[in-house]
Design a protein around this motif. Structure first.
Motif, PDB file in Angstrom:
ATOM      1  N   VAL A 185       1.106 -21.346   7.019  1.00 24.42           N
ATOM      2  CA  VAL A 185       0.338 -20.405   7.821  1.00 24.42           C
ATOM      3  C   VAL A 185      -0.788 -19.836   6.955  1.00 24.42           C
ATOM      4  O   VAL A 185      -0.593 -19.534   5.777  1.00 24.42           O
ATOM      5  CB  VAL A 185       1.232 -19.279   8.381  1.00 24.42           C
ATOM      6  CG1 VAL A 185       1.904 -18.473   7.279  1.00 24.42           C
ATOM      7  CG2 VAL A 185       0.429 -18.353   9.300  1.00 24.42           C
ATOM      8  N   LEU A 186      -1.969 -19.700   7.549  1.00 22.26           N
ATOM      9  CA  LEU A 186      -3.120 -19.170   6.825  1.00 22.26           C
ATOM     10  C   LEU A 186      -3.083 -17.643   6.839  1.00 22.26           C
ATOM     11  O   LEU A 186      -2.957 -17.031   7.899  1.00 22.26           O
ATOM     12  CB  LEU A 186      -4.411 -19.665   7.455  1.00 22.26           C
ATOM     13  CG  LEU A 186      -5.704 -19.227   6.752  1.00 22.26           C
ATOM     14  CD1 LEU A 186      -5.809 -19.827   5.358  1.00 22.26           C
ATOM     15  CD2 LEU A 186      -6.932 -19.583   7.589  1.00 22.26           C
ATOM     16  N   MET A 187      -3.196 -17.048   5.667  1.00 23.08           N
ATOM     17  CA  MET A 187      -3.166 -15.595   5.527  1.00 23.08           C
ATOM     18  C   MET A 187      -4.373 -15.116   4.710  1.00 23.08           C
ATOM     19  O   MET A 187      -4.856 -15.827   3.822  1.00 23.08           O
ATOM     20  CB  MET A 187      -1.888 -15.149   4.800  1.00 23.08           C
ATOM     21  CG  MET A 187      -0.601 -15.385   5.570  1.00 23.08           C
ATOM     22  SD  MET A 187      -0.227 -13.965   6.626  1.00 23.08           S
ATOM     23  CE  MET A 187       1.374 -14.460   7.276  1.00 23.08           C
ATOM     24  N   ASN A 188      -4.841 -13.906   5.028  1.00 22.58           N
ATOM     25  CA  ASN A 188      -5.754 -13.218   4.123  1.00 22.58           C
ATOM     26  C   ASN A 188      -4.968 -12.761   2.896  1.00 22.58           C
ATOM     27  O   ASN A 188      -3.814 -12.318   3.012  1.00 22.58           O
ATOM     28  CB  ASN A 188      -6.373 -11.996   4.789  1.00 22.58           C
ATOM     29  CG  ASN A 188      -7.450 -12.348   5.794  1.00 22.58           C
ATOM     30  OD1 ASN A 188      -7.841 -13.516   5.911  1.00 22.58           O
ATOM     31  ND2 ASN A 188      -7.917 -11.361   6.535  1.00 22.58           N
ATOM     32  N   ARG A 189      -5.583 -12.856   1.724  1.00 20.42           N
ATOM     33  CA  ARG A 189      -4.960 -12.422   0.475  1.00 20.42           C
ATOM     34  C   ARG A 189      -5.645 -11.130   0.006  1.00 20.42           C
ATOM     35  O   ARG A 189      -6.865 -11.058  -0.049  1.00 20.42           O
ATOM     36  CB  ARG A 189      -5.096 -13.513  -0.591  1.00 20.42           C
ATOM     37  CG  ARG A 189      -4.594 -13.145  -1.981  1.00 20.42           C
ATOM     38  CD  ARG A 189      -4.706 -14.347  -2.901  1.00 20.42           C
ATOM     39  NE  ARG A 189      -4.375 -14.008  -4.283  1.00 20.42           N
ATOM     40  CZ  ARG A 189      -5.282 -13.720  -5.221  1.00 20.42           C
ATOM     41  NH1 ARG A 189      -6.588 -13.739  -4.910  1.00 20.42           N
ATOM     42  NH2 ARG A 189      -4.909 -13.425  -6.443  1.00 20.42           N
ATOM     43  N   TYR A 190      -4.825 -10.130  -0.295  1.00 21.63           N
ATOM     44  CA  TYR A 190      -5.333  -8.837  -0.762  1.00 21.63           C
ATOM     45  C   TYR A 190      -4.756  -8.535  -2.140  1.00 21.63           C
ATOM     46  O   TYR A 190      -3.600  -8.871  -2.427  1.00 21.63           O
ATOM     47  CB  TYR A 190      -4.953  -7.710   0.213  1.00 21.63           C
ATOM     48  CG  TYR A 190      -5.517  -7.900   1.606  1.00 21.63           C
ATOM     49  CD1 TYR A 190      -6.736  -7.341   1.961  1.00 21.63           C
ATOM     50  CD2 TYR A 190      -4.822  -8.635   2.562  1.00 21.63           C
ATOM     51  CE1 TYR A 190      -7.258  -7.512   3.238  1.00 21.63           C
ATOM     52  CE2 TYR A 190      -5.332  -8.818   3.839  1.00 21.63           C
ATOM     53  CZ  TYR A 190      -6.550  -8.256   4.173  1.00 21.63           C
ATOM     54  OH  TYR A 190      -7.064  -8.437   5.432  1.00 21.63           O
ATOM     55  N   LEU A 191      -5.541  -7.863  -2.961  1.00 18.40           N
ATOM     56  CA  LEU A 191      -5.076  -7.418  -4.276  1.00 18.40           C
ATOM     57  C   LEU A 191      -4.996  -5.902  -4.287  1.00 18.40           C
ATOM     58  O   LEU A 191      -5.992  -5.213  -4.047  1.00 18.40           O
ATOM     59  CB  LEU A 191      -6.021  -7.907  -5.381  1.00 18.40           C
ATOM     60  CG  LEU A 191      -5.980  -9.408  -5.695  1.00 18.40           C
ATOM     61  CD1 LEU A 191      -6.985  -9.733  -6.789  1.00 18.40           C
ATOM     62  CD2 LEU A 191      -4.568  -9.831  -6.128  1.00 18.40           C
ATOM     63  N   GLU A 192      -3.796  -5.386  -4.534  1.00 18.79           N
ATOM     64  CA  GLU A 192      -3.597  -3.947  -4.662  1.00 18.79           C
ATOM     65  C   GLU A 192      -4.113  -3.483  -6.026  1.00 18.79           C
ATOM     66  O   GLU A 192      -4.307  -4.290  -6.941  1.00 18.79           O
ATOM     67  CB  GLU A 192      -2.117  -3.619  -4.518  1.00 18.79           C
ATOM     68  CG  GLU A 192      -1.541  -3.952  -3.143  1.00 18.79           C
ATOM     69  CD  GLU A 192      -2.062  -3.015  -2.076  1.00 18.79           C
ATOM     70  OE1 GLU A 192      -1.647  -1.843  -2.051  1.00 18.79           O
ATOM     71  OE2 GLU A 192      -2.919  -3.450  -1.281  1.00 18.79           O
ATOM     72  N   PRO A 193      -4.359  -2.172  -6.202  1.00 18.39           N
ATOM     73  CA  PRO A 193      -4.848  -1.674  -7.494  1.00 18.39           C
ATOM     74  C   PRO A 193      -3.942  -2.033  -8.666  1.00 18.39           C
ATOM     75  O   PRO A 193      -4.420  -2.178  -9.800  1.00 18.39           O
ATOM     76  CB  PRO A 193      -4.894  -0.150  -7.274  1.00 18.39           C
ATOM     77  CG  PRO A 193      -5.114   0.007  -5.806  1.00 18.39           C
ATOM     78  CD  PRO A 193      -4.334  -1.115  -5.171  1.00 18.39           C
ATOM     79  N   ASP A 194      -2.636  -2.207  -8.421  1.00 17.26           N
ATOM     80  CA  ASP A 194      -1.720  -2.565  -9.505  1.00 17.26           C
ATOM     81  C   ASP A 194      -1.651  -4.082  -9.730  1.00 17.26           C
ATOM     82  O   ASP A 194      -0.832  -4.563 -10.517  1.00 17.26           O
ATOM     83  CB  ASP A 194      -0.317  -2.017  -9.231  1.00 17.26           C
ATOM     84  CG  ASP A 194       0.286  -2.554  -7.923  1.00 17.26           C
ATOM     85  OD1 ASP A 194      -0.361  -3.408  -7.270  1.00 17.26           O
ATOM     86  OD2 ASP A 194       1.390  -2.114  -7.559  1.00 17.26           O
ATOM     87  N   GLN A 281      -9.825  -7.537   0.055  1.00 14.15           N
ATOM     88  CA  GLN A 281      -9.502  -8.938   0.317  1.00 14.15           C
ATOM     89  C   GLN A 281     -10.008  -9.817  -0.821  1.00 14.15           C
ATOM     90  O   GLN A 281     -11.129  -9.669  -1.294  1.00 14.15           O
ATOM     91  CB  GLN A 281     -10.110  -9.404   1.639  1.00 14.15           C
ATOM     92  CG  GLN A 281      -9.721 -10.837   2.017  1.00 14.15           C
ATOM     93  CD  GLN A 281     -10.333 -11.295   3.322  1.00 14.15           C
ATOM     94  OE1 GLN A 281     -10.843 -10.502   4.111  1.00 14.15           O
ATOM     95  NE2 GLN A 281     -10.292 -12.600   3.568  1.00 14.15           N
ATOM     96  N   ALA A 282      -9.160 -10.750  -1.252  1.00 20.50           N
ATOM     97  CA  ALA A 282      -9.522 -11.681  -2.327  1.00 20.50           C
ATOM     98  C   ALA A 282      -9.295 -13.103  -1.821  1.00 20.50           C
ATOM     99  O   ALA A 282      -8.449 -13.841  -2.325  1.00 20.50           O
ATOM    100  CB  ALA A 282      -8.704 -11.409  -3.576  1.00 20.50           C
TER     101      ALA A 282
END
Length: 322
Positions: A185-194, A281-282
């Motif tokens: 499944v295609l997902m958006n990838r996000y990076l949290e501050p940590d 978003q990354a």
């Protein structure tokens, strides 16, 4: 397993959503939905009574993990095809489909009905994805923002002043893309501050005057940089977040009703850099359906839904709290 059903038909638009509707019984909820549709001239004068008459003969309560009912009327009563949905403030007993007298305590209820354009005042809404509700973001900065799409109306929460001066408003309506290919499944990838990775479906808020297919195509262009083909609805889920602090900044209460559609990448298209990605978003990532438990997916109820056998998946995932 087959997770990406395709059909040449255009998707049935989800154009009316009422959250926490007060209903006295199984006749009251469809009657309220029908009243909205009748007011807009989207159904015939006979429509409000037609679903009740049909429900008495052919009950539509479904004993799914989240009990649901789908009262509807014959096509001659519908002037503009569409789908109306409500979540009920408390369970209401509907007759169970094919059970010969059994009952189902329903909270989500759907209406195969007609299109309705909400006319309540619009206000900018928060960004989508795991960072929803944070101050700033590219959508607020560009001056238009995502806008509320569910009308106030009967049974829905209208704009008012709550305790402590907080503004209460109608839920926002969003669309999400479920793109599945070769067991991923295609997902958006996000990076949290940590540095933690969080994944969520592409998609976002539907804008006033924009149909859901157009909203989905626009959102995917912005977030995954690809054109998509929109197929039929897959599931419904609500996101509710209470006021809290993130990175020292207050997040106001957030409530969005999401309809996820099965989608496919248009011929020759592949996900890449979007024209206006979400805050934090990354890029994107393909996640294996049988390994979703190894990742942080927002909301987690969606990951569990995708891991189920397609034949046992309920339409409504209920309320997912952030």
């Amino acid at each position: 397993m087959s997770t990406d059903p395709r059909t040449p038909r255009a998707p049935l638009a989800l154009s009316l959503v009422l959250a926490r509707l007060e209903a006295a019984d199984a006749a009251d909820a469809p009657r309220t939905l029908a009243g909205h549709l009748l007011d807009d001239g989207a159904v015939t004068d006979a429509f409000p009574e037609a679903p009740q008459a049909r429900e008495r003969r052919y009950p539509t309560g479904l004993p799914t993990p989240i009990p649901t009912a789908i009262p509807h009327a014959d096509p001659e009563h519908v002037l503009v095809p569409g789908l109306a949905l409500a979540t009920l403030a408390r369970p209401v007993a509907f007759g169970e489909m094919g059970a010969g007298g059994g009952e189902v305590p329903v909270q989500p209820a759907g209406h195969a009905a007609a299109d309705r354009r909400a006319r309540s005042p619009r206000r900018p809404a928060a960004p989508d994805g795991p960072a929803a509700g944070r101050a700033g973001g590219r959508r607020a900065a560009r001056g238009r923002g995502r806008r509320d799409s569910a009308g106030t109306g009967r049974g829905a929460a209208g704009a008012c002043r709550g305790r402590g001066g907080d503004r209460m408003r109608s839920p926002r309506l969003g669309v999400k893309a479920l793109i599945v290919r070769e067991g991923q499944v295609l997902m958006n990838r996000y990076l949290e501050p940590d540095g933690r990775e969080v994944f969520a479906l592409p998609g976002g808020g539907q804008e006033h005057g924009e149909d859901q297919t157009a909203a989905m195509v626009r959102e995917c262009r912005e977030e995954i940089g690809a054109e998509v083909e929109v197929h039929q609805p897959a599931c419904l889920f609500e996101i509710m977040m209470d006021r809290r602090m993130v990175d020292g900044s207050p997040i106001p209460p957030f409530h969005q009703v999401n309809i996820a559609y099965w989608c496919g990448l248009a011929e020759g298209e592949e996900p890449g850099e979007g024209t206006e990605p979400d805050p934090g978003q990354a890029g994107t990532a393909w996640l294996a359906l049988d390994r979703l438990g190894e990742h942080v997916v927002h909301p987690p109820e969606l990951a569990r839904w995708l891991e189920q056998d397609p034949g046992s998946r309920p339409f409504s995932l209920g309320v997912c709290r952030g």
